[in-house]
Design a protein around this motif. Structure first.
Motif, mmCIF file in Angstrom:
data_model
loop_
_atom_site.group_PDB
_atom_site.id
_atom_site.type_symbol
_atom_site.label_atom_id
_atom_site.label_comp_id
_atom_site.label_asym_id
_atom_site.label_seq_id
_atom_site.Cartn_x
_atom_site.Cartn_y
_atom_site.Cartn_z
ATOM 1 N N TYR A 25 0.823 -1.199 0.000
ATOM 2 C CA TYR A 25 0.000 0.000 0.000
ATOM 3 C C TYR A 25 0.867 1.263 0.000
ATOM 4 N N VAL A 26 1.874 1.281 0.859
ATOM 5 C CA VAL A 26 2.759 2.440 0.936
ATOM 6 C C VAL A 26 3.503 2.630 -0.381
ATOM 7 N N GLY A 27 4.027 1.536 -0.923
ATOM 8 C CA GLY A 27 4.769 1.629 -2.170
ATOM 9 C C GLY A 27 3.953 2.171 -3.325
ATOM 10 N N HIS A 28 2.684 1.838 -3.361
ATOM 11 C CA HIS A 28 1.828 2.279 -4.461
ATOM 12 C C HIS A 28 1.087 3.587 -4.188
ATOM 13 N N ASN A 29 1.137 4.067 -2.962
ATOM 14 C CA ASN A 29 0.374 5.271 -2.613
ATOM 15 C C ASN A 29 1.208 6.336 -1.915
ATOM 16 N N ALA A 30 2.518 6.209 -1.935
ATOM 17 C CA ALA A 30 3.386 7.136 -1.190
ATOM 18 C C ALA A 30 3.159 8.582 -1.605
ATOM 19 N N GLU A 36 -1.260 14.427 0.969
ATOM 20 C CA GLU A 36 -2.349 14.671 1.909
ATOM 21 C C GLU A 36 -1.846 15.028 3.308
ATOM 22 N N GLY A 37 -0.537 14.910 3.541
ATOM 23 C CA GLY A 37 0.019 15.234 4.849
ATOM 24 C C GLY A 37 -0.335 14.214 5.917
ATOM 25 N N VAL A 38 -0.565 12.973 5.492
ATOM 26 C CA VAL A 38 -0.915 11.919 6.446
ATOM 27 C C VAL A 38 0.245 11.686 7.404
ATOM 28 N N ARG A 39 -0.076 11.579 8.671
ATOM 29 C CA ARG A 39 0.927 11.245 9.692
ATOM 30 C C ARG A 39 0.644 9.836 10.174
ATOM 31 N N VAL A 40 1.691 9.076 10.368
ATOM 32 C CA VAL A 40 1.558 7.682 10.768
ATOM 33 C C VAL A 40 2.174 7.507 12.145
ATOM 34 N N ARG A 41 1.425 6.841 13.009
ATOM 35 C CA ARG A 41 1.949 6.519 14.341
ATOM 36 C C ARG A 41 2.039 5.008 14.442
ATOM 37 N N LEU A 66 8.780 3.670 5.582
ATOM 38 C CA LEU A 66 8.069 4.950 5.484
ATOM 39 C C LEU A 66 9.065 6.094 5.299
ATOM 40 N N THR A 67 10.143 6.064 6.056
ATOM 41 C CA THR A 67 11.164 7.099 5.958
ATOM 42 C C THR A 67 11.769 7.135 4.557
ATOM 43 N N ARG A 68 12.045 5.963 3.993
ATOM 44 C CA ARG A 68 12.599 5.908 2.629
ATOM 45 C C ARG A 68 11.654 6.547 1.611
ATOM 46 N N GLY A 70 9.702 9.007 2.347
ATOM 47 C CA GLY A 70 9.490 10.388 2.747
ATOM 48 C C GLY A 70 8.196 10.616 3.499
ATOM 49 N N ILE A 71 7.654 9.555 4.091
ATOM 50 C CA ILE A 71 6.410 9.653 4.848
ATOM 51 C C ILE A 71 6.753 9.799 6.327
ATOM 52 N N ARG A 72 6.205 10.837 6.945
ATOM 53 C CA ARG A 72 6.487 11.089 8.365
ATOM 54 C C ARG A 72 5.816 10.044 9.236
ATOM 55 N N ASP A 73 6.571 9.534 10.189
ATOM 56 C CA ASP A 73 5.973 8.610 11.139
ATOM 57 C C ASP A 73 6.605 8.800 12.505
ATOM 58 N N THR A 74 5.895 8.337 13.500
ATOM 59 C CA THR A 74 6.388 8.311 14.866
ATOM 60 C C THR A 74 6.363 6.851 15.294
ATOM 61 N N TYR A 75 7.513 6.318 15.661
ATOM 62 C CA TYR A 75 7.623 4.918 16.064
ATOM 63 C C TYR A 75 7.983 4.867 17.539
ATOM 64 N N THR A 76 7.144 4.206 18.331
ATOM 65 C CA THR A 76 7.340 4.132 19.767
ATOM 66 C C THR A 76 7.239 2.684 20.232
ATOM 67 N N VAL A 77 8.203 2.262 21.040
ATOM 68 C CA VAL A 77 8.162 0.939 21.658
ATOM 69 C C VAL A 77 7.675 1.128 23.093
ATOM 70 N N LEU A 78 6.634 0.387 23.453
ATOM 71 C CA LEU A 78 6.025 0.515 24.770
ATOM 72 C C LEU A 78 6.466 -0.647 25.658
ATOM 73 N N PRO A 79 7.158 -0.358 26.742
ATOM 74 C CA PRO A 79 7.637 -1.430 27.626
ATOM 75 C C PRO A 79 6.490 -2.119 28.365
ATOM 76 N N GLY A 80 6.586 -3.445 28.453
ATOM 77 C CA GLY A 80 5.616 -4.220 29.217
ATOM 78 C C GLY A 80 4.282 -4.436 28.529
ATOM 79 N N VAL A 81 4.201 -4.163 27.238
ATOM 80 C CA VAL A 81 2.947 -4.295 26.504
ATOM 81 C C VAL A 81 3.134 -5.326 25.399
ATOM 82 N N ASP A 82 2.090 -6.130 25.157
ATOM 83 C CA ASP A 82 2.169 -7.087 24.063
ATOM 84 C C ASP A 82 1.400 -6.532 22.865
ATOM 85 N N HIS A 83 0.785 -7.379 22.074
ATOM 86 C CA HIS A 83 0.096 -6.947 20.858
ATOM 87 C C HIS A 83 -1.214 -6.206 21.142
#
Length: 109
Positions: A25-30, A36-41, A66-68, A70-83
């Motif tokens: 999806y990202v590759g075909h819609n980047a 559109e200024g979509v932000r990804v978390r 996403l970075t490759r 040029g799509i802005r994203d915020t990536y966060t790892v949450l300690p002690g949390v599963d899926h």
């Protein structure tokens, strides 16, 4: 998986799966995503298989993709949390990170 995409080897199943797969999806819609200024978390619990699957950091790899593009994203790892991050938020063992929503919607004020 069968209930969602149908039998594994059916051509229609593979086509549908690939059309909604995040990497595809990202590759075909980047271009449209950026325009559109979509932000990804991206949130991943450190106990989630998508955080570390046999030494492969699935969510981190997607963030780098996403970075490759040029799509802005915020990536966060949450300690002690599963899926099930939503369950952790509902159980109040994890605060909902609301500042992302505020930042993402600021352009529409």
């Amino acid at each position: 998986m069968t209930n969602t995409f149908g039998p594994r080897h059916a051509p229609a199943s593979a086509a549908y799966f690939n059309s909604v797969r995040p990497h595809y999806y990202v590759g075909h819609n980047a271009r449209a995503i950026k325009a559109e200024g979509v932000r990804v978390r991206l949130l991943a619990g450190d106990g989630d298989r998508l955080y570390d699957k046999d030494g492969k950091k699935i969510t981190e790899i997607f963030s780098k993709l996403l970075t490759r593009y040029g799509i802005r994203d915020t990536y966060t790892v949450l300690p002690g949390v599963d899926h099930t991050i939503t369950e952790a938020i509902a159980a109040r063992t994890l605060a909902y990170p609301s500042n992302f929503r505020e930042q993402a919607l600021a352009q529409f004020k």
